[in-house]
Write a protein that holds these residues in place. Structure first.
Motif, PDB file in Angstrom:
ATOM      1  N   LEU A 122      -8.187   2.179   7.527  1.00 25.50           N
ATOM      2  CA  LEU A 122      -7.541   1.530   6.380  1.00 25.50           C
ATOM      3  C   LEU A 122      -7.392   0.024   6.636  1.00 25.50           C
ATOM      4  O   LEU A 122      -7.652  -0.806   5.759  1.00 25.50           O
ATOM      5  CB  LEU A 122      -6.173   2.180   6.120  1.00 25.50           C
ATOM      6  CG  LEU A 122      -5.355   1.601   4.967  1.00 25.50           C
ATOM      7  CD1 LEU A 122      -6.151   1.548   3.669  1.00 25.50           C
ATOM      8  CD2 LEU A 122      -4.075   2.410   4.756  1.00 25.50           C
ATOM      9  N   GLU A 179     -10.444   1.807  -4.104  1.00 24.15           N
ATOM     10  CA  GLU A 179      -9.656   0.879  -4.929  1.00 24.15           C
ATOM     11  C   GLU A 179      -9.775  -0.551  -4.384  1.00 24.15           C
ATOM     12  O   GLU A 179      -9.918  -1.510  -5.153  1.00 24.15           O
ATOM     13  CB  GLU A 179      -8.176   1.301  -4.969  1.00 24.15           C
ATOM     14  CG  GLU A 179      -7.386   0.411  -5.916  1.00 24.15           C
ATOM     15  CD  GLU A 179      -5.891   0.691  -5.968  1.00 24.15           C
ATOM     16  OE1 GLU A 179      -5.425   1.667  -5.361  1.00 24.15           O
ATOM     17  OE2 GLU A 179      -5.202  -0.100  -6.636  1.00 24.15           O
ATOM     18  N   TYR A 221      -7.410  10.886   0.106  1.00 25.26           N
ATOM     19  CA  TYR A 221      -6.619   9.764  -0.423  1.00 25.26           C
ATOM     20  C   TYR A 221      -7.030   8.449   0.249  1.00 25.26           C
ATOM     21  O   TYR A 221      -7.114   7.414  -0.404  1.00 25.26           O
ATOM     22  CB  TYR A 221      -5.128  10.032  -0.213  1.00 25.26           C
ATOM     23  CG  TYR A 221      -4.245   8.989  -0.847  1.00 25.26           C
ATOM     24  CD1 TYR A 221      -4.103   8.908  -2.230  1.00 25.26           C
ATOM     25  CD2 TYR A 221      -3.576   8.048  -0.069  1.00 25.26           C
ATOM     26  CE1 TYR A 221      -3.309   7.931  -2.821  1.00 25.26           C
ATOM     27  CE2 TYR A 221      -2.774   7.070  -0.656  1.00 25.26           C
ATOM     28  CZ  TYR A 221      -2.643   7.031  -2.024  1.00 25.26           C
ATOM     29  OH  TYR A 221      -1.855   6.061  -2.613  1.00 25.26           O
ATOM     30  N   VAL A 259       0.854  -1.193   0.000  1.00 24.27           N
ATOM     31  CA  VAL A 259       0.000   0.000   0.000  1.00 24.27           C
ATOM     32  C   VAL A 259       0.886   1.239   0.000  1.00 24.27           C
ATOM     33  O   VAL A 259       1.756   1.384   0.865  1.00 24.27           O
ATOM     34  CB  VAL A 259      -0.929   0.022   1.237  1.00 24.27           C
ATOM     35  CG1 VAL A 259      -1.828   1.260   1.204  1.00 24.27           C
ATOM     36  CG2 VAL A 259      -1.769  -1.245   1.321  1.00 24.27           C
ATOM     37  N   ILE A 296      -1.476  -1.298  -4.057  1.00 24.22           N
ATOM     38  CA  ILE A 296      -2.648  -0.449  -3.869  1.00 24.22           C
ATOM     39  C   ILE A 296      -2.152   0.986  -3.704  1.00 24.22           C
ATOM     40  O   ILE A 296      -1.197   1.228  -2.971  1.00 24.22           O
ATOM     41  CB  ILE A 296      -3.430  -0.821  -2.574  1.00 24.22           C
ATOM     42  CG1 ILE A 296      -3.592  -2.336  -2.431  1.00 24.22           C
ATOM     43  CG2 ILE A 296      -4.767  -0.097  -2.486  1.00 24.22           C
ATOM     44  CD1 ILE A 296      -4.511  -2.983  -3.399  1.00 24.22           C
ATOM     45  N   GLY A 297      -2.844   1.937  -4.352  1.00 24.57           N
ATOM     46  CA  GLY A 297      -2.474   3.341  -4.191  1.00 24.57           C
ATOM     47  C   GLY A 297      -1.821   3.907  -5.446  1.00 24.57           C
ATOM     48  O   GLY A 297      -1.399   3.161  -6.336  1.00 24.57           O
ATOM     49  N   VAL A 315       1.445   5.311   0.243  1.00 21.74           N
ATOM     50  CA  VAL A 315       0.879   6.561   0.765  1.00 21.74           C
ATOM     51  C   VAL A 315       1.797   7.707   0.314  1.00 21.74           C
ATOM     52  O   VAL A 315       2.858   7.930   0.906  1.00 21.74           O
ATOM     53  CB  VAL A 315       0.763   6.527   2.312  1.00 21.74           C
ATOM     54  CG1 VAL A 315       0.149   7.831   2.825  1.00 21.74           C
ATOM     55  CG2 VAL A 315      -0.070   5.336   2.761  1.00 21.74           C
ATOM     56  N   GLN A 329      -7.311   9.321  -8.141  1.00 20.67           N
ATOM     57  CA  GLN A 329      -8.510   9.433  -7.296  1.00 20.67           C
ATOM     58  C   GLN A 329      -9.783   9.440  -8.140  1.00 20.67           C
ATOM     59  O   GLN A 329     -10.782   8.836  -7.766  1.00 20.67           O
ATOM     60  CB  GLN A 329      -8.397  10.670  -6.399  1.00 20.67           C
ATOM     61  CG  GLN A 329      -7.341  10.453  -5.317  1.00 20.67           C
ATOM     62  CD  GLN A 329      -7.019  11.685  -4.466  1.00 20.67           C
ATOM     63  OE1 GLN A 329      -6.268  11.585  -3.525  1.00 20.67           O
ATOM     64  NE2 GLN A 329      -7.557  12.824  -4.821  1.00 20.67           N
ATOM     65  N   SER A 336       1.519   2.587  -7.385  1.00 18.54           N
ATOM     66  CA  SER A 336       1.894   1.247  -6.907  1.00 18.54           C
ATOM     67  C   SER A 336       2.022   0.265  -8.066  1.00 18.54           C
ATOM     68  O   SER A 336       1.282   0.330  -9.041  1.00 18.54           O
ATOM     69  CB  SER A 336       0.838   0.698  -5.950  1.00 18.54           C
ATOM     70  OG  SER A 336       0.951   1.331  -4.721  1.00 18.54           O
ATOM     71  N   LEU A 391      -8.130   4.993  -1.485  1.00 14.83           N
ATOM     72  CA  LEU A 391      -7.585   3.646  -1.227  1.00 14.83           C
ATOM     73  C   LEU A 391      -8.708   2.657  -0.933  1.00 14.83           C
ATOM     74  O   LEU A 391      -8.708   1.520  -1.431  1.00 14.83           O
ATOM     75  CB  LEU A 391      -6.625   3.677  -0.026  1.00 14.83           C
ATOM     76  CG  LEU A 391      -5.270   4.366  -0.213  1.00 14.83           C
ATOM     77  CD1 LEU A 391      -4.497   4.354   1.107  1.00 14.83           C
ATOM     78  CD2 LEU A 391      -4.442   3.695  -1.307  1.00 14.83           C
ATOM     79  N   GLN A 392      -9.678   3.117  -0.150  1.00 14.60           N
ATOM     80  CA  GLN A 392     -10.791   2.233   0.203  1.00 14.60           C
ATOM     81  C   GLN A 392     -11.624   1.895  -1.037  1.00 14.60           C
ATOM     82  O   GLN A 392     -12.074   0.763  -1.208  1.00 14.60           O
ATOM     83  CB  GLN A 392     -11.650   2.881   1.292  1.00 14.60           C
ATOM     84  CG  GLN A 392     -10.892   2.954   2.617  1.00 14.60           C
ATOM     85  CD  GLN A 392     -11.592   3.776   3.672  1.00 14.60           C
ATOM     86  OE1 GLN A 392     -12.052   4.894   3.397  1.00 14.60           O
ATOM     87  NE2 GLN A 392     -11.671   3.248   4.881  1.00 14.60           N
TER      88      GLN A 392
END
Ligand code: SF4
Length: 454
Positions: free
Chosen positions: A126, A91, A84, A56, A324-325, A58, A347, A328, A88-89
């Motif tokens: 998260l 995705e 953000y 993940v 993820i993110g 950030v 996003q 990534s 992530l959630q």
């Protein structure tokens, strides 16, 4: 320059621009011909019972370190972070719809940027989303990169409550003058305090990331930082050479005004820190990691199973890693898939239920076999080419040109070759990059920017 160092075949590899081979082919070869549809197809084909690892990203920090080579953006606005987190959630929710079930996670890694820029509530939220997406019942390790300047006791407690088992602290250098120059003020006492918080919260596996090659550093000063680090007893240490790539990261340019060390001084710094760790009983892992003898990395190394991935050297044996993110990279059995790097676009994509993959590389059979050779060399500093390529139906004769390309290194005493067996004999482990490059049939034809060896 130490004149003895100029001999011994050093100039065959020292200072050369060669990939670090955290993947093969390296990321600059990814292209936009690989799409989210390809990724969705590859996700559905994943074996539902094989454990996977998850990364993940950030991409936020509060302040820019001038040496930074990461994909991050500077912010002090909490709403950007919470937006953000929502992305992530989203995705994760989209990903769950494309997976062939609730896959078991063996390793979870948070990187950045600064993952601990999330506040305690965001950390817990998260993890809740991650646990709703994947099966954590057999997880072996949950690791997070920590910026000692911005983490708080409450954040550490949230990480511990979420199941984090390993923390990597960005230390780089304890010398206040170097810290000032690179815009990263971080006293020893601050790192010490964070180690105490981590251990008292139950996060006992602690890594330090150190760096050499910054202005004002000397072999003695780097060795001092190494010695100071050891007073805090990290289990593992990564010792990276600063990658100066101002053409890609223009914020690095001001460091040139203070003078950057040449390749021979870099090697002296590496040797000075390396000697401190080895003299104190740490074992060398790969090119640039060190670990206590009882560490899991030593066990996998001794069994010949050390692996290399985007985070460096690892005991993570999973074939698949889902990223993820923003920015990534995922590695699936058939190739690499990279998410959109630009934050707003990333996003927007996930907000509309789209998979944010925008580039990647589908691996050919030739890539797979070369990747296997390069990984063994990078991890073991030796490889029996026949044994490595046999599962692909090949023999060393299929790599005759590569073996011939190694001849100058053999003549210079960098490696020994016995039939299909290659062994690094140079005392400088980083020289393995040039040996691995002999099996790389992509990089020599193009010239993307890579860090120098040393
Ligand atoms: S904390 Fe790490 S990611 Fe953030 S600016 Fe510094 S080096 Fe880059």
């Amino acid at each position: 320059m130490n004149t003895n160092m100029a001999s011994n075949g050093l100039d065959l590899w020292l200072g050369k621009q060669i990939p670090r081979y955290t993947s093969y082919p390296p990321a600059p070869f990814f292209h936009d011909g690989v799409t989210s549809l390809d990724y969705a197809t590859a996700l559905r084909a994943l074996p539902p019972t094989d454990p996977i690892s998850v990364y993940v990203h950030v991409p936020f920090c509060k302040q820019l370190c001038l040496y930074c080579g990461c994909h991050t953006s500077i912010t002090r606005r909490p709403e950007r972070i919470s937006r953000y987190l929502t992305a992530l959630q989203a995705e994760l929710a989209t990903l769950a719809r494309h997976l062939p079930g609730q896959l078991a996670v063996s390793h979870l890694h948070f990187g950045g940027g600064t993952p601990t820029i999330l506040n305690p509530e965001e950390i817990l939220a998260l993890f809740q989303s991650l646990r709703a997406t994947f099966d954590f019942s057999k997880v072996q390790e949950i690791a997070i990169e920590i910026d000692p300047r911005t983490v708080t006791k409450e954040k550490v407690q949230a990480l511990a409550a979420s199941g984090v088992t390993r923390a990597s602290l960005g230390v780089q250098d304890f010398n206040p003058a170097v810290q000032k120059l690179v815009n990263r003020h971080q006293p020893f006492s601050q790192v010490q305090k964070v180690c105490d918080w981590l251990r008292s919260s139950g996060i006992v596996h602690i890594n330090f990331d150190l760096m050499y090659g910054l202005p004002m550093q000397t072999p003695d000063s780097v060795a001092d930082t190494a010695r100071q680090s050891l007073t805090l007893a990290p289990e593992r240490i990564s010792l990276f050479s600063y990658a100066h790539v101002p053409q890609v990261k223009p914020h690095q340019k001001p460091l040139e005004a203070h003078g950057l060390p040449d390749k021979y001084h870099l090697l002296e710094m590496d040797s000075a820190a390396r000697a401190v760790f080895k003299d104190t009983g740490y074992r060398e892992i790969g090119m640039d990691h060190f670990a206590r003898p009882d560490d899991a990395l030593c066990h996998v190394m001794d069994a010949g199973n050390l692996r290399r991935n985007f985070q460096g050297y690892t005991d993570d044996l999973a074939v698949t890693m889902l990223g993820i993110g923003a920015s990534s990279i995922s590695r699936l059995p058939n190739g690499y898939y990279q998410n959109e790097r630009e934050l707003r676009t990333y996003q927007d994509l996930v907000a509309t239920d789209q998979i944010p993959v925008v580039r990647g590389l589908v691996l050919t059979q030739d890539d797979l076999v070369r990747s296997a050779i390069i990984e063994r060399l990078m991890c073991n500093f030796a490889a029996d080419i026949d044994a490595v390529v046999a599962p692909f139906g090949k023999t060393v004769a299929d790599f005759k040109d590569c073996m011939e390309a190694l001849k100058p290194y053999q003549d210079a005493g960098l490696i020994a070759i016995d039939g299909a067996k290659i062994q690094l004999t140079s005392p400088y482990r980083m020289a393995i990059r040039v040996i691995a490059a002999a099996f790389d049939n992509r990089t020599p034809t193009k010239t993307p920017t890579y860090s120098r060896v040393g």
